[in-house]
Design a protein around this motif. Sequence first.
Motif, short mmCIF file in Angstrom:
data_model
loop_
_atom_site.label_atom_id
_atom_site.label_comp_id
_atom_site.label_asym_id
_atom_site.label_seq_id
_atom_site.Cartn_x
_atom_site.Cartn_y
_atom_site.Cartn_z
N ARG A 69 -13.89 -96.27 9.02
CA ARG A 69 -15.33 -96.52 9.03
C ARG A 69 -15.66 -97.81 8.29
N GLU A 70 -16.65 -98.53 8.79
CA GLU A 70 -17.03 -99.80 8.19
C GLU A 70 -17.67 -99.56 6.82
N VAL A 71 -17.32 -100.40 5.85
CA VAL A 71 -17.87 -100.28 4.51
C VAL A 71 -18.43 -101.63 4.07
N LEU A 72 -19.18 -101.59 2.98
CA LEU A 72 -19.85 -102.80 2.49
C LEU A 72 -18.88 -103.74 1.78
N GLY A 73 -17.98 -103.19 0.98
CA GLY A 73 -17.06 -104.04 0.25
C GLY A 73 -15.85 -103.28 -0.24
N VAL A 74 -14.79 -104.01 -0.54
CA VAL A 74 -13.56 -103.42 -1.07
C VAL A 74 -13.04 -104.29 -2.19
N PHE A 75 -12.63 -103.65 -3.27
CA PHE A 75 -11.92 -104.32 -4.36
C PHE A 75 -10.55 -103.69 -4.46
N GLU A 76 -9.50 -104.51 -4.58
CA GLU A 76 -8.16 -103.95 -4.71
C GLU A 76 -7.24 -104.89 -5.47
N THR A 77 -6.18 -104.29 -6.02
CA THR A 77 -5.08 -105.05 -6.60
C THR A 77 -3.82 -104.63 -5.87
N PRO A 103 0.62 -104.80 -6.06
CA PRO A 103 1.79 -105.13 -6.88
C PRO A 103 2.46 -106.45 -6.51
N SER A 104 2.27 -106.88 -5.26
CA SER A 104 2.89 -108.15 -4.85
C SER A 104 2.16 -109.37 -5.40
N ALA A 105 0.95 -109.14 -5.97
CA ALA A 105 0.17 -110.25 -6.53
C ALA A 105 -0.39 -109.83 -7.88
N PRO A 106 0.46 -109.65 -8.90
CA PRO A 106 -0.03 -109.19 -10.20
C PRO A 106 -1.01 -110.18 -10.82
N GLY A 107 -2.06 -109.62 -11.43
CA GLY A 107 -3.06 -110.46 -12.06
C GLY A 107 -4.08 -111.03 -11.11
N LEU A 108 -4.04 -110.60 -9.84
CA LEU A 108 -4.97 -111.11 -8.83
C LEU A 108 -5.83 -109.98 -8.30
N ALA A 109 -7.14 -110.16 -8.33
CA ALA A 109 -8.08 -109.20 -7.75
C ALA A 109 -8.47 -109.68 -6.36
N LEU A 110 -8.40 -108.80 -5.39
CA LEU A 110 -8.71 -109.14 -4.00
C LEU A 110 -10.03 -108.47 -3.63
N VAL A 111 -11.01 -109.28 -3.27
CA VAL A 111 -12.34 -108.75 -2.96
C VAL A 111 -12.71 -109.14 -1.54
N SER A 112 -13.14 -108.15 -0.77
CA SER A 112 -13.62 -108.38 0.59
C SER A 112 -15.03 -107.83 0.70
N VAL A 113 -15.96 -108.64 1.16
CA VAL A 113 -17.35 -108.23 1.35
C VAL A 113 -17.67 -108.34 2.83
N ASN A 114 -18.24 -107.30 3.40
CA ASN A 114 -18.52 -107.24 4.83
C ASN A 114 -19.67 -108.17 5.19
N GLY A 115 -19.32 -109.33 5.75
CA GLY A 115 -20.32 -110.33 6.09
C GLY A 115 -21.36 -109.85 7.07
N GLN A 116 -20.98 -108.94 7.97
CA GLN A 116 -21.93 -108.43 8.95
C GLN A 116 -22.99 -107.56 8.30
N MET A 117 -22.59 -106.77 7.33
CA MET A 117 -23.54 -105.84 6.71
C MET A 117 -24.51 -106.53 5.76
N GLN A 144 -14.83 -111.17 7.19
CA GLN A 144 -14.29 -110.09 8.01
C GLN A 144 -15.14 -108.84 7.91
N ARG A 145 -15.09 -108.03 8.95
CA ARG A 145 -15.59 -106.66 8.84
C ARG A 145 -14.62 -105.88 7.97
N VAL A 146 -15.14 -105.03 7.11
CA VAL A 146 -14.31 -104.32 6.15
C VAL A 146 -14.37 -102.83 6.45
N HIS A 147 -13.22 -102.17 6.39
CA HIS A 147 -13.14 -100.75 6.72
C HIS A 147 -12.40 -99.98 5.63
#
Length: 243
Positions: free
Chosen positions: A79-87, A89-103, A71-74
Amino acid sequence: MTVALSYPHDAKTGAPRPLQAETLWAVAAQLRDAVARDGSPWALSSRALVAAAKRLQVNGREIASTWDFSQRVHHAAGREVLGVFETDPSAPGLALVSVNGQMIRNRPDLELSTVAHEIGHIVFDAPASVAEPTRRYRSETRGPGCLDGATARAERRANEFMGALLVPPQPLHLRLVARARSEGLRMMHAPHRGRPGCRVLPASTPPDALAGLTAALAGDFGVSDRFIAVRLRRYRLIAGDAS
């Protein structure tokens, strides 16, 4: 397989204590030892890094991660960004990482450094969400410049971890010495943070020779020339550098 990592931290919150660069390098070495190799003795692959980071045990806390490159990440302002890391509360213990495939398209070096940077966030920022399941955390990597020019503590920490994960001090020094000798470049004794007993390049090394050497080392480790230049400075492998 779960990879176990450890570093000084607050036992209650899971947050890292203030960490020196050498401690970050040691944590990076722990993970690097567990990453599968794809034929190169020096370079890691994004695929192998993601696989190793899918399930970590950090200071005794279990952390899983999911990765999305499609996905494109914003950021919040759109504004479009290179990547996002987030946690979440609905998914404790899980890290969610999105990397902008287009960039990162057609930029394997940028993909590799982005993945390593986001793993730094998993290792140092996700454990607190395990200790406090209602806590939400989000960090954004806005562009390539953030990978070596960050000012926020968490971003600087992720960058230093990234640098040592992809280009550790002693392997870089070993390749530097080998390539410098093959090119007949002069070396000298000076304080450094690389392989004990090995010499380093003098500050008087001709710029063209240094540029060629940097490009060759970048090819060895699968990163950009600038990435190598930063690591040479951080490890003091050119005499006179005091970063």
